[in-house]
Design a protein around this motif. Structure first.
Motif, PDB file in Angstrom:
ATOM      1  N   GLY A 179       0.796  -1.224   0.000  1.00 47.88           N
ATOM      2  CA  GLY A 179       0.000   0.000   0.000  1.00 47.88           C
ATOM      3  C   GLY A 179       0.823   1.265   0.000  1.00 47.88           C
ATOM      4  N   ILE A 180       1.962   1.228   0.691  1.00 47.07           N
ATOM      5  CA  ILE A 180       2.803   2.421   0.854  1.00 47.07           C
ATOM      6  C   ILE A 180       4.248   1.982   0.589  1.00 47.07           C
ATOM      7  CG2 ILE A 180       3.547   4.237   2.446  1.00 47.07           C
ATOM      8  CD1 ILE A 180       0.960   3.451   4.113  1.00 47.07           C
ATOM      9  N   LEU A 181       4.902   2.614  -0.354  1.00 41.12           N
ATOM     10  CA  LEU A 181       6.256   2.219  -0.729  1.00 41.12           C
ATOM     11  C   LEU A 181       7.209   3.363  -0.399  1.00 41.12           C
ATOM     12  CD1 LEU A 181       7.222   0.270  -3.885  1.00 41.12           C
ATOM     13  CD2 LEU A 181       8.547   2.282  -3.255  1.00 41.12           C
ATOM     14  N   LEU A 182       8.069   3.152   0.594  1.00 37.97           N
ATOM     15  CA  LEU A 182       9.045   4.165   0.956  1.00 37.97           C
ATOM     16  C   LEU A 182      10.177   4.141  -0.070  1.00 37.97           C
ATOM     17  CD1 LEU A 182      10.186   5.125   4.488  1.00 37.97           C
ATOM     18  CD2 LEU A 182      11.836   5.040   2.639  1.00 37.97           C
ATOM     19  N   VAL A 183      10.444   5.291  -0.636  1.00 39.48           N
ATOM     20  CA  VAL A 183      11.420   5.364  -1.725  1.00 39.48           C
ATOM     21  C   VAL A 183      12.814   5.037  -1.209  1.00 39.48           C
ATOM     22  CG1 VAL A 183      12.509   6.885  -3.408  1.00 39.48           C
ATOM     23  CG2 VAL A 183      10.040   7.028  -2.993  1.00 39.48           C
ATOM     24  N   GLY A 184      13.430   4.022  -1.792  1.00 40.19           N
ATOM     25  CA  GLY A 184      14.798   3.673  -1.457  1.00 40.19           C
ATOM     26  C   GLY A 184      15.782   4.482  -2.291  1.00 40.19           C
ATOM     27  N   MET A 185      16.920   4.790  -1.699  1.00 35.21           N
ATOM     28  CA  MET A 185      17.943   5.585  -2.395  1.00 35.21           C
ATOM     29  C   MET A 185      19.275   4.860  -2.389  1.00 35.21           C
ATOM     30  SD  MET A 185      16.913   9.360  -1.062  1.00 35.21           S
ATOM     31  CE  MET A 185      15.191   9.606  -0.600  1.00 35.21           C
ATOM     32  N   MET A 186      20.021   5.036  -3.437  1.00 40.99           N
ATOM     33  CA  MET A 186      21.267   4.288  -3.588  1.00 40.99           C
ATOM     34  C   MET A 186      22.319   4.707  -2.573  1.00 40.99           C
ATOM     35  SD  MET A 186      20.776   6.780  -5.902  1.00 40.99           S
ATOM     36  CE  MET A 186      21.599   8.086  -6.821  1.00 40.99           C
ATOM     37  N   THR A 187      22.125   5.860  -1.929  1.00 43.96           N
ATOM     38  CA  THR A 187      23.058   6.298  -0.875  1.00 43.96           C
ATOM     39  C   THR A 187      22.478   6.068   0.515  1.00 43.96           C
ATOM     40  OG1 THR A 187      22.161   8.524  -1.203  1.00 43.96           O
ATOM     41  CG2 THR A 187      24.246   8.005  -2.281  1.00 43.96           C
ATOM     42  N   GLU A 188      21.361   5.346   0.603  1.00 45.71           N
ATOM     43  CA  GLU A 188      20.688   5.081   1.884  1.00 45.71           C
ATOM     44  C   GLU A 188      21.662   4.473   2.887  1.00 45.71           C
ATOM     45  OE1 GLU A 188      17.462   5.771   3.911  1.00 45.71           O
ATOM     46  OE2 GLU A 188      16.993   5.436   1.803  1.00 45.71           O
ATOM     47  N   ALA A 189      21.629   5.012   4.118  1.00 50.83           N
ATOM     48  CA  ALA A 189      22.416   4.482   5.237  1.00 50.83           C
ATOM     49  C   ALA A 189      23.923   4.647   5.031  1.00 50.83           C
ATOM     50  CB  ALA A 189      22.073   3.014   5.498  1.00 50.83           C
ATOM     51  N   VAL A 190      24.314   5.382   4.003  1.00 50.00           N
ATOM     52  CA  VAL A 190      25.738   5.627   3.754  1.00 50.00           C
ATOM     53  C   VAL A 190      26.044   7.104   4.004  1.00 50.00           C
ATOM     54  CG1 VAL A 190      27.609   5.493   2.070  1.00 50.00           C
ATOM     55  CG2 VAL A 190      25.814   3.745   2.088  1.00 50.00           C
ATOM     56  N   VAL A 191      25.286   7.989   3.326  1.00 47.57           N
ATOM     57  CA  VAL A 191      25.371   9.431   3.563  1.00 47.57           C
ATOM     58  C   VAL A 191      23.948   9.981   3.549  1.00 47.57           C
ATOM     59  CG1 VAL A 191      27.634   9.651   2.456  1.00 47.57           C
ATOM     60  CG2 VAL A 191      25.561   9.962   1.089  1.00 47.57           C
ATOM     61  N   THR A 192      23.788  11.225   3.956  1.00 48.13           N
ATOM     62  CA  THR A 192      22.480  11.865   3.804  1.00 48.13           C
ATOM     63  C   THR A 192      22.267  12.137   2.316  1.00 48.13           C
ATOM     64  OG1 THR A 192      22.656  12.903   5.968  1.00 48.13           O
ATOM     65  CG2 THR A 192      21.086  13.857   4.420  1.00 48.13           C
ATOM     66  N   PRO A 193      21.198  11.589   1.745  1.00 43.55           N
ATOM     67  CA  PRO A 193      21.028  11.692   0.286  1.00 43.55           C
ATOM     68  C   PRO A 193      20.890  13.143  -0.185  1.00 43.55           C
ATOM     69  CG  PRO A 193      19.606   9.990   1.211  1.00 43.55           C
ATOM     70  CD  PRO A 193      20.168  10.737   2.366  1.00 43.55           C
ATOM     71  N   PHE A 194      21.486  13.436  -1.345  1.00 45.03           N
ATOM     72  CA  PHE A 194      21.331  14.732  -1.995  1.00 45.03           C
ATOM     73  C   PHE A 194      19.957  14.783  -2.676  1.00 45.03           C
ATOM     74  CE2 PHE A 194      26.063  14.302  -2.242  1.00 45.03           C
ATOM     75  CZ  PHE A 194      26.366  15.378  -1.416  1.00 45.03           C
ATOM     76  N   LEU A 195      19.547  15.998  -3.055  1.00 43.98           N
ATOM     77  CA  LEU A 195      18.306  16.138  -3.805  1.00 43.98           C
ATOM     78  C   LEU A 195      18.377  15.347  -5.114  1.00 43.98           C
ATOM     79  CD1 LEU A 195      17.367  19.913  -3.400  1.00 43.98           C
ATOM     80  CD2 LEU A 195      16.095  17.941  -2.563  1.00 43.98           C
ATOM     81  N   SER A 196      19.539  15.310  -5.734  1.00 46.68           N
ATOM     82  CA  SER A 196      19.680  14.555  -6.975  1.00 46.68           C
ATOM     83  C   SER A 196      19.464  13.066  -6.737  1.00 46.68           C
ATOM     84  CB  SER A 196      21.074  14.788  -7.580  1.00 46.68           C
ATOM     85  OG  SER A 196      22.089  14.464  -6.639  1.00 46.68           O
ATOM     86  N   ASP A 197      19.883  12.574  -5.562  1.00 48.16           N
ATOM     87  CA  ASP A 197      19.655  11.171  -5.220  1.00 48.16           C
ATOM     88  C   ASP A 197      18.160  10.890  -5.120  1.00 48.16           C
ATOM     89  OD1 ASP A 197      22.392  11.110  -5.013  1.00 48.16           O
ATOM     90  OD2 ASP A 197      22.433  11.057  -2.830  1.00 48.16           O
ATOM     91  N   ARG A 198      17.440  11.810  -4.507  1.00 53.68           N
ATOM     92  CA  ARG A 198      15.992  11.634  -4.361  1.00 53.68           C
ATOM     93  C   ARG A 198      15.315  11.642  -5.731  1.00 53.68           C
ATOM     94  NH1 ARG A 198      15.045  12.566   1.152  1.00 53.68           N
ATOM     95  NH2 ARG A 198      16.791  13.641   2.133  1.00 53.68           N
ATOM     96  N   ASP A 199      15.786  12.517  -6.618  1.00 54.32           N
ATOM     97  CA  ASP A 199      15.198  12.600  -7.950  1.00 54.32           C
ATOM     98  C   ASP A 199      15.407  11.294  -8.710  1.00 54.32           C
ATOM     99  OD1 ASP A 199      13.861  14.200  -9.977  1.00 54.32           O
ATOM    100  OD2 ASP A 199      15.761  14.118 -11.061  1.00 54.32           O
ATOM    101  N   LEU A 200      16.628  10.746  -8.637  1.00 54.75           N
ATOM    102  CA  LEU A 200      16.907   9.466  -9.287  1.00 54.75           C
ATOM    103  C   LEU A 200      16.086   8.340  -8.669  1.00 54.75           C
ATOM    104  CD1 LEU A 200      20.783   9.738  -9.695  1.00 54.75           C
ATOM    105  CD2 LEU A 200      19.120   9.520 -11.557  1.00 54.75           C
ATOM    106  N   ALA A 201      15.927   8.378  -7.329  1.00 52.03           N
ATOM    107  CA  ALA A 201      15.147   7.340  -6.651  1.00 52.03           C
ATOM    108  C   ALA A 201      13.692   7.377  -7.097  1.00 52.03           C
ATOM    109  CB  ALA A 201      15.256   7.525  -5.141  1.00 52.03           C
ATOM    110  N   LEU A 202      13.136   8.573  -7.218  1.00 48.29           N
ATOM    111  CA  LEU A 202      11.756   8.695  -7.693  1.00 48.29           C
ATOM    112  C   LEU A 202      11.635   8.212  -9.140  1.00 48.29           C
ATOM    113  CD1 LEU A 202      10.765  12.121  -6.107  1.00 48.29           C
ATOM    114  CD2 LEU A 202       9.624   9.928  -5.697  1.00 48.29           C
ATOM    115  N   ALA A 203      12.646   8.485  -9.953  1.00 47.58           N
ATOM    116  CA  ALA A 203      12.621   7.999 -11.336  1.00 47.58           C
ATOM    117  C   ALA A 203      12.621   6.470 -11.373  1.00 47.58           C
ATOM    118  CB  ALA A 203      13.836   8.553 -12.095  1.00 47.58           C
ATOM    119  N   ASN A 204      13.378   5.849 -10.482  1.00 46.60           N
ATOM    120  CA  ASN A 204      13.422   4.390 -10.375  1.00 46.60           C
ATOM    121  C   ASN A 204      12.027   3.845 -10.063  1.00 46.60           C
ATOM    122  OD1 ASN A 204      13.884   1.677  -9.474  1.00 46.60           O
ATOM    123  ND2 ASN A 204      15.961   2.194  -8.828  1.00 46.60           N
TER     124      ASN A 204
END
Length: 522
Positions: free
Chosen positions: A407-432
């Motif tokens: 029902g609810i999908l939390l967007v995963g990011m390729m820098t998750e748990a490594v660094v605080t994600p950049f806005l560009s990381d979030r944009d790529l994650a949403l594209a994924n």
């Protein structure tokens, strides 16, 4: 459509065992109150603001009043009788005036009896009922906005976190995320706020790895998302965290400011913040009653277990916790449609058949809780800093979400748990996410695991192990199971942990109009 052919008798036994395991804890929660429950009740009754003159920093007026009541006459009878008796006795016009007089040392609180107690109780009930009417209006307003603007055209809803520390910067990120496709915005809290025994006041600009949860911050973000909802043509939901030592208060503030989802797990604070178990169970019951009244979807925290325990060996503990969370939620009045049970994609990707096991675990959750908007959490534990592998892993995670109807999908990011994600990381994650959900379409309609294949057998195995664990918990007690490290390998004894001194056993004659009105649905 059921794909796992789960044995109805086994499922029924699992739920019956969860109810048995939860009952002693529910009885314990009913028999106690906490400083946070009493503060939440006075917040519903209208107290706001803070003492800005205190040398140690701002002190919320509600803390000042409840702490002084406890010092003068205890909280065994609740806070409202002493507070509203003093309000009348000193001819004060509001609870905030009472707090100011309290800080000046002008009030001596006592527990009224007889006619005086009746008058104080009536006044408190009227004030709390007014607060609940605000919560009711906000729920109706949400329904109107959803009807006018619409919900996302597909499930799962895309859930994205913002976490700058500055509420104004959070607004910028949140609105841009909504424009890029996010359906739910979660404003992660400042590090350590769950261990504060007070709720900060006002707008904040100095959080650490997150933004402080305050009523004003809630108001600012909700207003911003209402505006962007009109722009994007769908209602964008807002999430925060009703957990920690102020769980009941933050639940009330969420209801007063029309938040839509709240992180609210029955055991997370115990296991991962070392908050006293009894304090947590008392606070979570009241907070869930508030969420039920406000129509707020709760998100539970089972995904966290798999960051400390092995996601294969401990898979059944997630199922057990989901069943317990379901029972606690139902007892507090939350229906299935507000029950966002959590689970996660955290199996070591180097294991053979890891993807098939993730499918099995996700399908098991979906079929055990068919009417719940499950919250599917992305990989974190096995994110290594290899952003290409991480991006691929998130794609697999998104595919499981599409295949199993989460029902609810939390967007995963390729820098998750490594660094605080950049806005560009979030944009790529949403594209994924957008690519996978669009490409997969309604693939779940075509997905049929073999009846005697690996996925079905694995799901049955995990359910069987969950039943075995529930039987042990019923025998030994849930508090004992928590103390022994059953969940997430964290050992938390019932007589230890932060906030234990804020737990109070109710006396005969305890009065709390918020609890009464919430339980009666009035």
């Amino acid at each position: 459509m059921a794909l796992l052919d789960l044995d109805g008798e086994v499922v029924g036994r699992a739920r019956a065992l969860a109810a048995r395991a939860a009952e002693p804890v529910i009885t314990l929660a009913r028999a106690h109150t906490t400083v946070a429950v009493e503060r939440a009740t006075l917040r519903l009754a209208g107290i706001t603001g803070a003492d800005t003159t205190h040398r140690a920093g701002d002190v919320p007026w509600v803390n000042r009043v409840v702490d002084t009541i406890r010092e003068h006459c205890g909280l065994e009878h609740g806070a409202v009788l002493p507070a509203f008796h003093a309000l009348r006795e000193h001819d004060l016009g509001s609870l905030t005036e009472l707090a100011e007089a309290t800080a000046a040392g002008q009030v001596r609180f006592t527990v009224p009896t007889g006619k005086q107690a009746e008058r104080a109780g009536r006044a408190a009930r009227t004030a709390v009922a007014k607060g609940l009417r605000t919560v009711d209006r906000n729920r109706a307003q949400r329904d109107k906005l959803v009807a006018r603007l619409g919900d996302p055209a597909r499930r799962p809803w895309i859930y994205l976190i913002v976490a700058t520390g500055d509420i104004d910067e959070d607004v910028v990120q949140a609105c841009n995320a909504a424009r890029a496709g996010a359906d739910v915005i979660a404003v992660i809290r400042s590090t350590g706020q769950s261990l504060l025994d007070y709720v900060p006041e006002g707008a904040t600009h100095h959080g650490f790895a997150g933004t402080y949860a305050t009523q004003e911050n809630f108001r600012i973000m909700r207003a911003a998302l209402d505006e962007v909802s009109k722009e994007v043509g769908r209602y964008v939901r807002l999430t925060n965290y009703a957990s920690g030592l102020c769980m009941p208060e933050i639940a009330v503030l969420a209801g007063l400011e029309r938040l839509d989802m709240m992180l609210n797990d029955s055991m997370y604070g115990i296991l991962f913040r070392d908050i006293n178990p009894i304090r947590t169970f008392v606070d979570q019951r009241f907070s869930r009653q508030v969420h039920a009244r406000a129509g707020i979807i709760i998100n539970t925290g089972e995904d966290n277990y798999l960051t400390t325990a092995d996601a294969v060996e401990a898979a059944h503990t997630v199922t057990v916790s989901q069943l317990l969370n379901e029972r606690f939620a139902h007892e507090a009045g939350l229906p299935d449609e507000l029950l966002g049970l959590g689970h996660a994609f955290e199996i070591n990707p180097d294991l053979a058949d890891s993807f098939r096991m993730e499918l099995a675990h996700a399908l098991l959750a979906r079929e055990l809780f068919p009417d719940a908007p499950l919250k599917w959490m992305p990989p974190t534990k096995h994110m290594t800093g290899d952003v290409f592998k991480g991006y691929l892993l998130d794609g697999f995670f998104n595919l499981v979400g599409a295949l199993t109807g989460q029902g609810i999908l939390l967007v995963g990011m390729m820098t998750e748990a490594v660094v605080t994600p950049f806005l560009s990381d979030r944009d790529l994650a949403l594209a994924n996410v957008r690519y996978v959900l669009n490409a997969a379409g309604n693939l779940h309609e075509d997905f049929r695991p073999a009846p005697d294949g690996f996925i079905v057998k694995r799901a049955h195995q995990v359910l069987g192990e969950a039943v075995d664990l529930l039987e042990r918990i019923c025998r030994d007690g849930l508090l004992t199971a928590i103390a022994e490290g059953t969940f997430g390998l964290m050992k938390r004894p019932p007589d230890a942990g932060k906030g234990a001194d804020g737990v109070v056993e109710k006396a005969d004659g305890y009065v709390n109009p918020a609890s009464e009105l919430l339980e009666a649905g009035q």
